[in-house]
Design a protein around this motif. Structure first.
Motif, mmCIF file in Angstrom:
data_model
loop_
_atom_site.group_PDB
_atom_site.id
_atom_site.type_symbol
_atom_site.label_atom_id
_atom_site.label_comp_id
_atom_site.label_asym_id
_atom_site.label_seq_id
_atom_site.Cartn_x
_atom_site.Cartn_y
_atom_site.Cartn_z
ATOM 1 N N SER A 2 0.840 -1.187 0.000
ATOM 2 C CA SER A 2 0.000 0.000 0.000
ATOM 3 C C SER A 2 0.875 1.237 0.000
ATOM 4 O O SER A 2 1.925 1.269 0.635
ATOM 5 N N THR A 3 0.427 2.261 -0.727
ATOM 6 C CA THR A 3 1.212 3.470 -0.876
ATOM 7 C C THR A 3 0.793 4.512 0.155
ATOM 8 O O THR A 3 -0.355 4.913 0.197
ATOM 9 N N GLN A 4 1.734 4.960 0.972
ATOM 10 C CA GLN A 4 1.461 6.000 1.946
ATOM 11 C C GLN A 4 2.355 7.216 1.720
ATOM 12 O O GLN A 4 2.249 8.188 2.441
ATOM 13 N N ILE A 5 3.246 7.138 0.763
ATOM 14 C CA ILE A 5 4.110 8.268 0.447
ATOM 15 C C ILE A 5 4.077 8.489 -1.060
ATOM 16 O O ILE A 5 3.610 7.641 -1.812
ATOM 17 N N LEU A 12 12.956 7.460 -4.128
ATOM 18 C CA LEU A 12 14.070 7.850 -3.273
ATOM 19 C C LEU A 12 14.414 6.734 -2.280
ATOM 20 O O LEU A 12 15.588 6.423 -2.044
ATOM 21 N N LEU A 13 13.383 6.114 -1.721
ATOM 22 C CA LEU A 13 13.611 5.004 -0.805
ATOM 23 C C LEU A 13 14.343 3.852 -1.491
ATOM 24 O O LEU A 13 15.300 3.293 -0.948
ATOM 25 N N LEU A 14 13.892 3.511 -2.667
ATOM 26 C CA LEU A 14 14.512 2.399 -3.393
ATOM 27 C C LEU A 14 15.990 2.669 -3.664
ATOM 28 O O LEU A 14 16.827 1.771 -3.577
ATOM 29 N N ASN A 15 16.311 3.923 -3.979
ATOM 30 C CA ASN A 15 17.708 4.282 -4.238
ATOM 31 C C ASN A 15 18.542 4.260 -2.968
ATOM 32 O O ASN A 15 19.671 3.763 -2.944
ATOM 33 N N LYS A 16 17.995 4.798 -1.903
ATOM 34 C CA LYS A 16 18.758 4.951 -0.669
ATOM 35 C C LYS A 16 18.959 3.631 0.073
ATOM 36 O O LYS A 16 19.975 3.431 0.738
ATOM 37 N N LEU A 17 17.993 2.725 -0.015
ATOM 38 C CA LEU A 17 18.069 1.490 0.742
ATOM 39 C C LEU A 17 18.929 0.417 0.075
ATOM 40 O O LEU A 17 19.257 -0.594 0.697
ATOM 41 N N HIS A 18 19.266 0.616 -1.190
ATOM 42 C CA HIS A 18 20.110 -0.347 -1.912
ATOM 43 C C HIS A 18 19.533 -1.766 -1.852
ATOM 44 O O HIS A 18 20.262 -2.737 -1.625
ATOM 45 N N ILE A 19 18.233 -1.858 -2.049
ATOM 46 C CA ILE A 19 17.571 -3.170 -2.054
ATOM 47 C C ILE A 19 18.074 -4.000 -3.222
ATOM 48 O O ILE A 19 18.339 -5.194 -3.088
ATOM 49 N N PHE A 20 18.184 -3.359 -4.374
ATOM 50 C CA PHE A 20 18.646 -4.026 -5.595
ATOM 51 C C PHE A 20 20.033 -3.503 -5.946
ATOM 52 O O PHE A 20 20.245 -2.302 -6.028
ATOM 53 N N LYS A 38 15.120 -7.814 3.588
ATOM 54 C CA LYS A 38 14.844 -7.095 4.830
ATOM 55 C C LYS A 38 14.679 -5.599 4.615
ATOM 56 O O LYS A 38 13.973 -4.926 5.356
ATOM 57 N N PHE A 39 15.338 -5.060 3.585
ATOM 58 C CA PHE A 39 15.295 -3.627 3.336
ATOM 59 C C PHE A 39 14.064 -3.211 2.530
ATOM 60 O O PHE A 39 13.872 -2.019 2.281
ATOM 61 N N PHE A 40 13.251 -4.180 2.106
ATOM 62 C CA PHE A 40 12.131 -3.887 1.212
ATOM 63 C C PHE A 40 10.983 -3.216 1.973
ATOM 64 O O PHE A 40 10.387 -3.822 2.866
ATOM 65 N N PRO A 41 10.636 -1.960 1.644
ATOM 66 C CA PRO A 41 9.602 -1.214 2.390
ATOM 67 C C PRO A 41 8.204 -1.481 1.843
ATOM 68 O O PRO A 41 7.554 -0.604 1.275
ATOM 69 N N SER A 42 7.704 -2.693 2.014
ATOM 70 C CA SER A 42 6.475 -3.114 1.332
ATOM 71 C C SER A 42 5.260 -2.266 1.710
ATOM 72 O O SER A 42 4.368 -2.058 0.887
ATOM 73 N N ARG A 43 5.210 -1.778 2.937
ATOM 74 C CA ARG A 43 4.036 -1.001 3.366
ATOM 75 C C ARG A 43 3.987 0.382 2.728
ATOM 76 O O ARG A 43 2.962 1.060 2.779
ATOM 77 N N PHE A 44 5.083 0.815 2.150
ATOM 78 C CA PHE A 44 5.159 2.165 1.613
ATOM 79 C C PHE A 44 5.403 2.191 0.108
ATOM 80 O O PHE A 44 5.619 3.251 -0.469
ATOM 81 N N LEU A 45 5.370 1.025 -0.512
ATOM 82 C CA LEU A 45 5.771 0.937 -1.907
ATOM 83 C C LEU A 45 4.659 0.326 -2.752
ATOM 84 O O LEU A 45 4.110 -0.711 -2.406
ATOM 85 N N SER A 46 4.353 0.979 -3.872
ATOM 86 C CA SER A 46 3.338 0.450 -4.777
ATOM 87 C C SER A 46 3.988 -0.430 -5.837
ATOM 88 O O SER A 46 5.161 -0.263 -6.185
ATOM 89 N N VAL A 47 3.209 -1.379 -6.347
ATOM 90 C CA VAL A 47 3.704 -2.267 -7.393
ATOM 91 C C VAL A 47 4.090 -1.479 -8.636
ATOM 92 O O VAL A 47 5.118 -1.758 -9.273
ATOM 93 N N ASP A 48 3.288 -0.479 -9.003
ATOM 94 C CA ASP A 48 3.566 0.314 -10.205
ATOM 95 C C ASP A 48 4.903 1.038 -10.111
ATOM 96 O O ASP A 48 5.680 1.068 -11.075
#
Length: 205
Positions: A2-5, A12-20, A38-48
């Protein structure tokens, strides 16, 4: 998920967290796409947003050559960083055919009993094109080096620490003992956005 941001904050989160991160090679000389669950912010990230990020920043860097995925499952909690079944299917279906064809293996570090049962039950339904057959479970980091060039891959400290826990509490592998993971932080997210700052305080630090 679900997207809350905002979309920009999600990027920005995806870049900063270095998930990939694409770095290193396996023993067959294939590039490796490392994914830290572990770094994947699923509650704040949309599939799109995630699909767009992969399409723009990750898939082009893989090129047209064979590659492998190193997925680190250590510390993944369903309520915090598991995207859900429908989201996983949507993400997989959005991957270009040529990328799927070039994928040689998925090295799944610290799968645990629940992940094994989930994939055994839903893996073939969720992932078409033979992906399930490319899974390689890796119970300990030491076993990873049978497949991956050790000096070319960066593994977070909390993964090694979980290995030590498993040595002293082996029943955790079978879900017969609670792991109660130690608290380790993901990379800090230094941004001005209040929403991202809130995320970094609650879920990263």
């Amino acid at each position: 998920m679900s997207t809350q941001i905002s979309d920009s904050d999600q990027h920005l989160l995806l870049n900063k967290l270095h998930i990939f991160k694409i770095h290193g090679k396996d023993k067959r000389g294939h590039k490796i796409l490392r994914v830290i669950g572990k770094f994947f912010p699923s509650r704040f990230l949309s599939v799109d947003v995630l699909n767009k990020y992969l399409e723009e920043y990750i898939f082009p860097r893989l090129g047209k050559k064979p590659f492998s995925v190193l997925y680190v499952h250590t510390g993944v909690q369903r309520s915090e960083n598991f995207p859900g079944i429908s989201a996983l299917r949507s993400i997989y279906e959005a991957i270009p055919v040529n990328v799927k064809d070039n994928l040689q293996a998925v090295y799944f570090v610290h799968p645990g009993l629940q992940a094994r049962l989930f994939l055994a039950t839903f893996g073939r339904l969720l992932f078409s094109g033979g992906l399930y057959g490319k899974l390689r479970y890796v119970n300990r980091v030491d076993y990873l080096w049978e497949h991956v060039r050790r000096n070319e891959i960066e593994i977070p400290d909390f993964v090694y620490d979980h290995d030590e826990d498993l040595e002293y509490r082996p029943m955790m592998d079978y879900g017969l003992e609670s792991d109660h993971p130690r608290v380790y932080g993901a990379p800090a997210v230094a941004v001005d956005s209040p929403s991202v700052s809130m995320y970094s305080m609650r879920c990263i630090s």
